[in-house]
Design an enzyme around this catalytic site. Structure first.
Site, mmCIF file in Angstrom:
data_model
loop_
_atom_site.group_PDB
_atom_site.id
_atom_site.type_symbol
_atom_site.label_atom_id
_atom_site.label_comp_id
_atom_site.label_asym_id
_atom_site.label_seq_id
_atom_site.Cartn_x
_atom_site.Cartn_y
_atom_site.Cartn_z
ATOM 1 N N GLN A 117 0.839 -1.197 0.000
ATOM 2 C CA GLN A 117 0.000 0.000 0.000
ATOM 3 C C GLN A 117 0.875 1.248 0.000
ATOM 4 O OE1 GLN A 117 -3.863 -0.375 1.929
ATOM 5 N NE2 GLN A 117 -3.426 1.494 3.059
ATOM 6 N N CYS A 118 1.172 1.797 1.153
ATOM 7 C CA CYS A 118 1.919 3.052 1.190
ATOM 8 C C CYS A 118 3.360 2.892 0.706
ATOM 9 C CB CYS A 118 1.882 3.635 2.597
ATOM 10 S SG CYS A 118 0.188 4.079 3.082
#
Length: 199
Positions: A117-118
């Site tokens: 994700q990030c």
């Protein structure tokens, strides 16, 4: 001045208070990142700390709840930037690119939470911005990932029982597949923390 920056993304207490933390692949993520931090400092590299914040939501990423802080054992040194983001990547809602430009950085080393994700999103954006990107999967952490159609209130047990659920290891492997050769070079913790041999 080094042209490399270590980006430590979202290694914060917010994640440890969520029920799905029990599904994490690297519960020792703070220690893994700390190895990278010490190696980066020894090399004279810039270390940038990134925190994720969702003000006003009342959730674990709302600063008012007290969890938007680095995990115990991680201590920025004076002069090491701490930026707070509200997007999935570390660039869009921060002055990260400006900081890197000011320090002459051309290569970023990505670590933190969550792998797909990030961390992955930051690697992709960083690559598109022209940085050489090193992705240290071993110094990222993620959790088992439920199928997109799974109920939002599904329990950990239900998620694990669903054959469509990806394990954290499968998620991390997929991230490596899509990043390698396109957006980033995959490196190991040992490669980046080895003590150089002097003659």
């Amino acid at each position: 001045m080094s042209r490399t920056a270590l980006i430590v993304i979202d290694v914060q207490e917010s994640f440890r208070v969520r029920p799905n933390w029990q599904l994490v692949n690297h519960a020792d993520i703070a220690e893994r990142v700390d190895r990278l931090v010490h190696a980066a400092r020894d090399n004279g590299d810039l270390v940038v700390w990134v925190l994720h914040s969702e003000p006003g939501t009342g959730g674990v990423f709302d600063p008012a709840e007290g969890h938007v802080r680095l995990m115990d054992g991680l201590e920025p040194l004076p002069g090491e930037p701490i930026v707070t983001k509200t997007s999935h990547n570390a660039f869009t809602t921060t002055n990260l690119q400006q900081l890197l430009t000011q320090h002459g950085v051309t290569e970023i080393v990505v670590s933190g939470i969550r792998t797909e994700q990030c961390c992955e999103t930051t690697a992709r954006v960083g690559s598109d911005l022209g940085y050489d990107v090193v992705f240290v999967t071993e110094a990222t952490a993620t959790m088992a990932l439920a199928h997109w159609s799974t109920r939002e209130d599904a329990t950990v047990e239900e998620i694990l029982a669903d054959p469509r659920t990806l394990t954290a290891e499968q998620v991390a492997e997929r991230t490596e597949y899509v990043l390698a050769g396109r957006f980033a070079t995959i490196r190991t913790l040992d490669e980046l923390t080895a003590v150089p041999v002097t003659s």
